[in-house]
Design a protein around this motif. Sequence first.
Motif, PDB file in Angstrom:
ATOM      1  N   VAL A 129       0.813  -1.222   0.000  1.00 22.23           N
ATOM      2  CA  VAL A 129       0.000   0.000   0.000  1.00 22.23           C
ATOM      3  C   VAL A 129       0.849   1.277   0.000  1.00 22.23           C
ATOM      4  O   VAL A 129       0.430   2.296  -0.557  1.00 22.23           O
ATOM      5  CB  VAL A 129      -1.065   0.012   1.134  1.00 22.23           C
ATOM      6  CG1 VAL A 129      -2.081  -1.094   0.909  1.00 22.23           C
ATOM      7  CG2 VAL A 129      -0.439  -0.091   2.515  1.00 22.23           C
ATOM      8  N   VAL A 130       2.037   1.193   0.582  1.00 22.20           N
ATOM      9  CA  VAL A 130       2.927   2.365   0.515  1.00 22.20           C
ATOM     10  C   VAL A 130       3.377   2.566  -0.940  1.00 22.20           C
ATOM     11  O   VAL A 130       3.393   3.694  -1.449  1.00 22.20           O
ATOM     12  CB  VAL A 130       4.126   2.224   1.487  1.00 22.20           C
ATOM     13  CG1 VAL A 130       5.226   3.231   1.167  1.00 22.20           C
ATOM     14  CG2 VAL A 130       3.649   2.406   2.932  1.00 22.20           C
ATOM     15  N   ALA A 131       3.686   1.458  -1.624  1.00 27.37           N
ATOM     16  CA  ALA A 131       4.072   1.556  -3.044  1.00 27.37           C
ATOM     17  C   ALA A 131       2.921   2.142  -3.856  1.00 27.37           C
ATOM     18  O   ALA A 131       3.111   3.031  -4.705  1.00 27.37           O
ATOM     19  CB  ALA A 131       4.466   0.180  -3.578  1.00 27.37           C
ATOM     20  N   GLN A 132       1.719   1.653  -3.570  1.00 29.81           N
ATOM     21  CA  GLN A 132       0.513   2.122  -4.261  1.00 29.81           C
ATOM     22  C   GLN A 132       0.292   3.621  -4.035  1.00 29.81           C
ATOM     23  O   GLN A 132      -0.051   4.364  -4.945  1.00 29.81           O
ATOM     24  CB  GLN A 132      -0.627   1.335  -3.621  1.00 29.81           C
ATOM     25  CG  GLN A 132      -1.954   1.324  -4.228  1.00 29.81           C
ATOM     26  CD  GLN A 132      -2.728   0.159  -3.568  1.00 29.81           C
ATOM     27  OE1 GLN A 132      -2.454  -1.005  -3.829  1.00 29.81           O
ATOM     28  NE2 GLN A 132      -3.660   0.488  -2.670  1.00 29.81           N
ATOM     29  N   THR A 133       0.522   4.045  -2.795  1.00 29.57           N
ATOM     30  CA  THR A 133       0.341   5.462  -2.455  1.00 29.57           C
ATOM     31  C   THR A 133       1.384   6.316  -3.178  1.00 29.57           C
ATOM     32  O   THR A 133       1.060   7.335  -3.806  1.00 29.57           O
ATOM     33  CB  THR A 133       0.444   5.658  -0.925  1.00 29.57           C
ATOM     34  OG1 THR A 133      -0.597   4.904  -0.304  1.00 29.57           O
ATOM     35  CG2 THR A 133       0.306   7.121  -0.541  1.00 29.57           C
ATOM     36  N   LEU A 134       2.633   5.845  -3.127  1.00 28.49           N
ATOM     37  CA  LEU A 134       3.708   6.640  -3.725  1.00 28.49           C
ATOM     38  C   LEU A 134       3.560   6.765  -5.235  1.00 28.49           C
ATOM     39  O   LEU A 134       3.958   7.772  -5.824  1.00 28.49           O
ATOM     40  CB  LEU A 134       5.071   6.024  -3.379  1.00 28.49           C
ATOM     41  CG  LEU A 134       5.536   6.282  -1.950  1.00 28.49           C
ATOM     42  CD1 LEU A 134       6.756   5.436  -1.618  1.00 28.49           C
ATOM     43  CD2 LEU A 134       5.844   7.773  -1.736  1.00 28.49           C
ATOM     44  N   ARG A 135       2.983   5.737  -5.834  1.00 26.56           N
ATOM     45  CA  ARG A 135       2.819   5.753  -7.292  1.00 26.56           C
ATOM     46  C   ARG A 135       2.096   7.023  -7.757  1.00 26.56           C
ATOM     47  O   ARG A 135       2.386   7.548  -8.813  1.00 26.56           O
ATOM     48  CB  ARG A 135       2.037   4.504  -7.726  1.00 26.56           C
ATOM     49  CG  ARG A 135       2.462   3.977  -9.064  1.00 26.56           C
ATOM     50  CD  ARG A 135       1.911   2.568  -9.301  1.00 26.56           C
ATOM     51  NE  ARG A 135       2.538   1.585  -8.426  1.00 26.56           N
ATOM     52  CZ  ARG A 135       1.884   0.576  -7.816  1.00 26.56           C
ATOM     53  NH1 ARG A 135       0.590   0.416  -7.973  1.00 26.56           N
ATOM     54  NH2 ARG A 135       2.533  -0.279  -7.061  1.00 26.56           N
ATOM     55  N   SER A 136       1.152   7.506  -6.952  1.00 28.09           N
ATOM     56  CA  SER A 136       0.439   8.687  -7.416  1.00 28.09           C
ATOM     57  C   SER A 136       1.116  10.012  -7.027  1.00 28.09           C
ATOM     58  O   SER A 136       0.607  11.081  -7.314  1.00 28.09           O
ATOM     59  CB  SER A 136      -1.025   8.659  -6.959  1.00 28.09           C
ATOM     60  OG  SER A 136      -1.084   8.568  -5.573  1.00 28.09           O
ATOM     61  N   TYR A 137       2.267   9.923  -6.373  1.00 29.26           N
ATOM     62  CA  TYR A 137       2.985  11.161  -6.010  1.00 29.26           C
ATOM     63  C   TYR A 137       4.367  11.289  -6.643  1.00 29.26           C
ATOM     64  O   TYR A 137       5.016  12.312  -6.517  1.00 29.26           O
ATOM     65  CB  TYR A 137       3.115  11.272  -4.482  1.00 29.26           C
ATOM     66  CG  TYR A 137       1.779  11.497  -3.826  1.00 29.26           C
ATOM     67  CD1 TYR A 137       1.274  12.788  -3.655  1.00 29.26           C
ATOM     68  CD2 TYR A 137       0.986  10.430  -3.428  1.00 29.26           C
ATOM     69  CE1 TYR A 137       0.036  12.993  -3.084  1.00 29.26           C
ATOM     70  CE2 TYR A 137      -0.259  10.625  -2.859  1.00 29.26           C
ATOM     71  CZ  TYR A 137      -0.729  11.905  -2.692  1.00 29.26           C
ATOM     72  OH  TYR A 137      -1.957  12.115  -2.138  1.00 29.26           O
TER      73      TYR A 137
ATOM     74  N   ALA B  56       4.394   8.554   3.789  1.00 24.77           N
ATOM     75  CA  ALA B  56       4.830   8.551   2.385  1.00 24.77           C
ATOM     76  C   ALA B  56       4.348   9.817   1.676  1.00 24.77           C
ATOM     77  O   ALA B  56       5.107  10.498   0.973  1.00 24.77           O
ATOM     78  CB  ALA B  56       4.314   7.293   1.683  1.00 24.77           C
ATOM     79  N   VAL B  57       3.071  10.159   1.878  1.00 25.16           N
ATOM     80  CA  VAL B  57       2.513  11.358   1.237  1.00 25.16           C
ATOM     81  C   VAL B  57       3.202  12.620   1.781  1.00 25.16           C
ATOM     82  O   VAL B  57       3.554  13.528   1.027  1.00 25.16           O
ATOM     83  CB  VAL B  57       0.988  11.444   1.482  1.00 25.16           C
ATOM     84  CG1 VAL B  57       0.433  12.782   1.023  1.00 25.16           C
ATOM     85  CG2 VAL B  57       0.277  10.288   0.777  1.00 25.16           C
ATOM     86  N   LEU B  58       3.429  12.645   3.084  1.00 27.36           N
ATOM     87  CA  LEU B  58       4.033  13.833   3.704  1.00 27.36           C
ATOM     88  C   LEU B  58       5.481  14.027   3.248  1.00 27.36           C
ATOM     89  O   LEU B  58       5.932  15.162   3.069  1.00 27.36           O
ATOM     90  CB  LEU B  58       3.934  13.728   5.232  1.00 27.36           C
ATOM     91  CG  LEU B  58       2.484  13.805   5.757  1.00 27.36           C
ATOM     92  CD1 LEU B  58       2.401  13.314   7.203  1.00 27.36           C
ATOM     93  CD2 LEU B  58       1.931  15.235   5.647  1.00 27.36           C
ATOM     94  N   ALA B  59       6.185  12.926   3.028  1.00 31.32           N
ATOM     95  CA  ALA B  59       7.565  13.029   2.515  1.00 31.32           C
ATOM     96  C   ALA B  59       7.538  13.618   1.103  1.00 31.32           C
ATOM     97  O   ALA B  59       8.358  14.492   0.764  1.00 31.32           O
ATOM     98  CB  ALA B  59       8.229  11.656   2.527  1.00 31.32           C
ATOM     99  N   ALA B  60       6.590  13.153   0.292  1.00 31.58           N
ATOM    100  CA  ALA B  60       6.476  13.687  -1.073  1.00 31.58           C
ATOM    101  C   ALA B  60       6.102  15.170  -1.028  1.00 31.58           C
ATOM    102  O   ALA B  60       6.643  15.988  -1.779  1.00 31.58           O
ATOM    103  CB  ALA B  60       5.437  12.891  -1.867  1.00 31.58           C
ATOM    104  N   LEU B  61       5.195  15.517  -0.115  1.00 29.05           N
ATOM    105  CA  LEU B  61       4.789  16.922   0.013  1.00 29.05           C
ATOM    106  C   LEU B  61       5.971  17.786   0.466  1.00 29.05           C
ATOM    107  O   LEU B  61       6.178  18.889  -0.058  1.00 29.05           O
ATOM    108  CB  LEU B  61       3.616  17.034   1.005  1.00 29.05           C
ATOM    109  CG  LEU B  61       3.102  18.440   1.306  1.00 29.05           C
ATOM    110  CD1 LEU B  61       2.600  19.143   0.047  1.00 29.05           C
ATOM    111  CD2 LEU B  61       1.971  18.393   2.359  1.00 29.05           C
ATOM    112  N   ALA B  62       6.752  17.268   1.404  1.00 32.21           N
ATOM    113  CA  ALA B  62       7.934  18.024   1.879  1.00 32.21           C
ATOM    114  C   ALA B  62       8.882  18.289   0.714  1.00 32.21           C
ATOM    115  O   ALA B  62       9.387  19.411   0.539  1.00 32.21           O
ATOM    116  CB  ALA B  62       8.646  17.238   2.984  1.00 32.21           C
ATOM    117  N   ALA B  63       9.109  17.261  -0.089  1.00 30.05           N
ATOM    118  CA  ALA B  63      10.019  17.416  -1.238  1.00 30.05           C
ATOM    119  C   ALA B  63       9.437  18.421  -2.230  1.00 30.05           C
ATOM    120  O   ALA B  63      10.159  19.281  -2.754  1.00 30.05           O
ATOM    121  CB  ALA B  63      10.257  16.063  -1.908  1.00 30.05           C
TER     122      ALA B  63
END
Length: 364
Positions: free
Chosen positions: A19-27, A164-171
């Motif tokens: 599910v983390v992979a699935q989440t990251l795929r959209s970010y 995972a989403v928050l790391a992508a948002l931070a970046a």
Amino acid sequence: EKGNYRHFMQKEIFEQPVVVAQTLRSYLRRVEQTVALPQIDFDLASINRVTIVACGTSFYAGMVAKYWFEQFARLPVDIDVASEFRYRDPVLEPGGLALFISQSGETADTLAALRHCKAAGQTIAVVVNVPTSSMAREADLLLPTHAGPEIGVASTKAFTCQLAVLAALAAHLAVKRGRLTRAEEAEIVEQLVETPACLNAALAHDEEIAGMAHLIAPARDVLYLGRGPDYPLALEGALKLKEISYIHAEGYASGEMKHGPIALIDEAVPVIVLAPSGPLFEKTVSNMQEVRARGGKVVLISDAEGIAEAGEGCLATIEMPKVHPLIAPLVYAVPVQLLAYHVAVAKGTDVDQPRNLAKSVTVE
Ligand code: M6R
């Protein structure tokens, strides 16, 4: 639908790599090696401050994000639990981004805080797992986690997907603010792409952790220590243990322990230390020695390097893969979840439906 698992919580812990992979795929755009957020009609570069509000485990995800937003994007961050936030009459100035984190998207205090911020003119971003929830509907920027339904009352996979989403948002915020070069952004994307494999490596310690449950189950109190972004992980570990095993547990910033809680330490209080090797390691090890000097029994969760340096004399050690500091909180979530889970199973509690708790808290 528990499949081969004994409890939903266990199933959900093991779903995390997928599910983390699935989440990251959209970010993440893997080919371009960039972070990509959903389309929005305002410029994130104009944000001058972030206010994070959430409850429980989602609040701890927010605490980790505070470290990331400050470190990578150099954005000032204010964070509070939702039940305190509204009543302290927070200062909300124009240009602020208010960020709400919630698995359910329905937690009453968090939703009330969201409406308060909206009325105060803040831009509203939400990280939610239920896309049809009230918070999702009321957001300007919807950042979904794709954890799938979470049934166990103790939140596990929703937490790592939030991170995972928050790391992508931070970046993304860091790029928008000119704080990351293309190469640095690509490096972060690469690390995030590696995360599911690292989560699998952490899950491989399941049996070993199950074998440690009898060391913790008889305790009346357990202390969790961490530093930097691993401090919120210590809080999360303590929350997980309390809610499903009913053992009193406290999370503390490693360096703060000598200002009080060290008085509690004796042979009967296991101390779980979360300490990936790196610049903060030495300091945490000296806090750990303070515990050991008082007869405290330490379970050290670190990587091979950390365990080689400080593992001797510990009650037990759990070896995590050596990971980039950005993804350490996701990976270190796994052993604390597994430890709480196995201790609860050893105690025979109702893991998926702990007493006095509801999955979604819709009263203030
Ligand atoms: O649905 P939410 O993420 O808003 O829920 C927040 C808390 O109620 C929740 O995280 C709670 O603390 C969990 N039981 C923790 O495992």
